[in-house]
Design a protein around this motif. Sequence first.
Motif, short mmCIF file in Angstrom:
data_model
loop_
_atom_site.label_atom_id
_atom_site.label_comp_id
_atom_site.label_asym_id
_atom_site.label_seq_id
_atom_site.Cartn_x
_atom_site.Cartn_y
_atom_site.Cartn_z
N ARG A 258 4.20 -0.02 1.45
CA ARG A 258 2.88 0.23 0.85
C ARG A 258 2.13 1.26 1.67
O ARG A 258 2.13 1.21 2.90
N LEU A 259 1.46 2.18 0.98
CA LEU A 259 0.39 2.94 1.62
C LEU A 259 -0.79 2.00 1.83
O LEU A 259 -1.10 1.16 0.96
N ASP A 260 -1.46 2.13 2.97
CA ASP A 260 -2.61 1.25 3.28
C ASP A 260 -3.87 1.85 2.66
O ASP A 260 -4.69 2.44 3.36
N VAL B 41 -3.77 -6.44 -1.42
CA VAL B 41 -2.55 -6.61 -2.22
C VAL B 41 -1.60 -7.57 -1.52
O VAL B 41 -1.56 -7.66 -0.29
N ILE B 42 -0.85 -8.33 -2.32
CA ILE B 42 0.18 -9.23 -1.81
C ILE B 42 1.50 -8.82 -2.46
O ILE B 42 1.61 -8.84 -3.69
N ASP B 43 2.49 -8.45 -1.65
CA ASP B 43 3.85 -8.19 -2.15
C ASP B 43 4.76 -9.30 -1.66
O ASP B 43 4.65 -9.75 -0.51
N SER B 44 5.69 -9.73 -2.51
CA SER B 44 6.60 -10.80 -2.09
C SER B 44 7.99 -10.56 -2.67
O SER B 44 8.16 -9.85 -3.66
N GLY C 106 -4.97 -6.02 3.74
CA GLY C 106 -6.35 -6.37 3.45
C GLY C 106 -7.30 -5.79 4.47
O GLY C 106 -6.92 -4.93 5.27
N GLN C 107 -8.53 -6.28 4.40
CA GLN C 107 -9.56 -5.86 5.35
C GLN C 107 -10.25 -7.11 5.87
O GLN C 107 -10.40 -8.09 5.13
#
Lengths: 133, 133
Positions: free
Chosen positions: A127-129, B76-79, B93-94
């Motif tokens: 992923r790009l942040d 975003v959440i990737d799994s 995230g932040q």
Amino acid sequence: MSFNPDYESVAKAFIQHYYSKFDVGDGMSRAQGLSDLYDPENSYMTFEGQQAKGRDGILQKFTTLGFTKIQRAITVIDSQPLYDGSIQVMVLGQLKTDEDPINPFSQVFILRPNNQGSYFIGNEIFRLDLHNN
Amino acid sequence: MSFNPDYESVAKAFIQHYYSKFDVGDGMSRAQGLSDLYDPENSYMTFEGQQAKGRDGILQKFTTLGFTKIQRAITVIDSQPLYDGSIQVMVLGQLKTDEDPINPFSQVFILRPNNQGSYFIGNEIFRLDLHNN
């Protein structure tokens, strides 16, 4: 349980090898350079939310990325051993493709031992942040 | 091979649960809330480059984090599923602790099935996304 005590050196060597193949040449040479890192059936790769499974689907995705030049700076590599001899690697860095601005990225790999005393990529997420603010 | 077809829903529910425990209360209540997510011996956690292994060492690290308030926004959440029934999750995230500025972060987990039909954290890596430029 077989935690690999050499996980850190394996991880760093792998990352160097991976980006040396990913960042050079056009889409076809990228796919050729990375081909032996993926299992024909059981490797997963998610690129900016798009998931591919198996070597052909993954290389197809990498072949069609729409840039001609990429510059990359790795900020940090974290790694850990898994109970089954696999190794988890997380990379944070920055990259610049063509004339686009510099973007930070996060990438994670699960390296799995193969029968030849080496490793293949069981799982990979990129992923790009990019955040909203 | 036993790739879990429900990996995405498991991952999202896990992340919600994890941060609901991590982000509330003081260090002691954080450790209590997260305690049952780690194996006594075989969980790895690397926080900003500092590695801990086993439940006690991990919770000790979380107990002593020096902030009193944390606000978090998940981008975003990737799994992905792993061959052995485990699940890999990457979160971007932040977060904002106390009066510090907002910082982006990257965090990755390997969720491993336990004997009770649930999951524990086999591996975890956390980093703030801080680069030189």
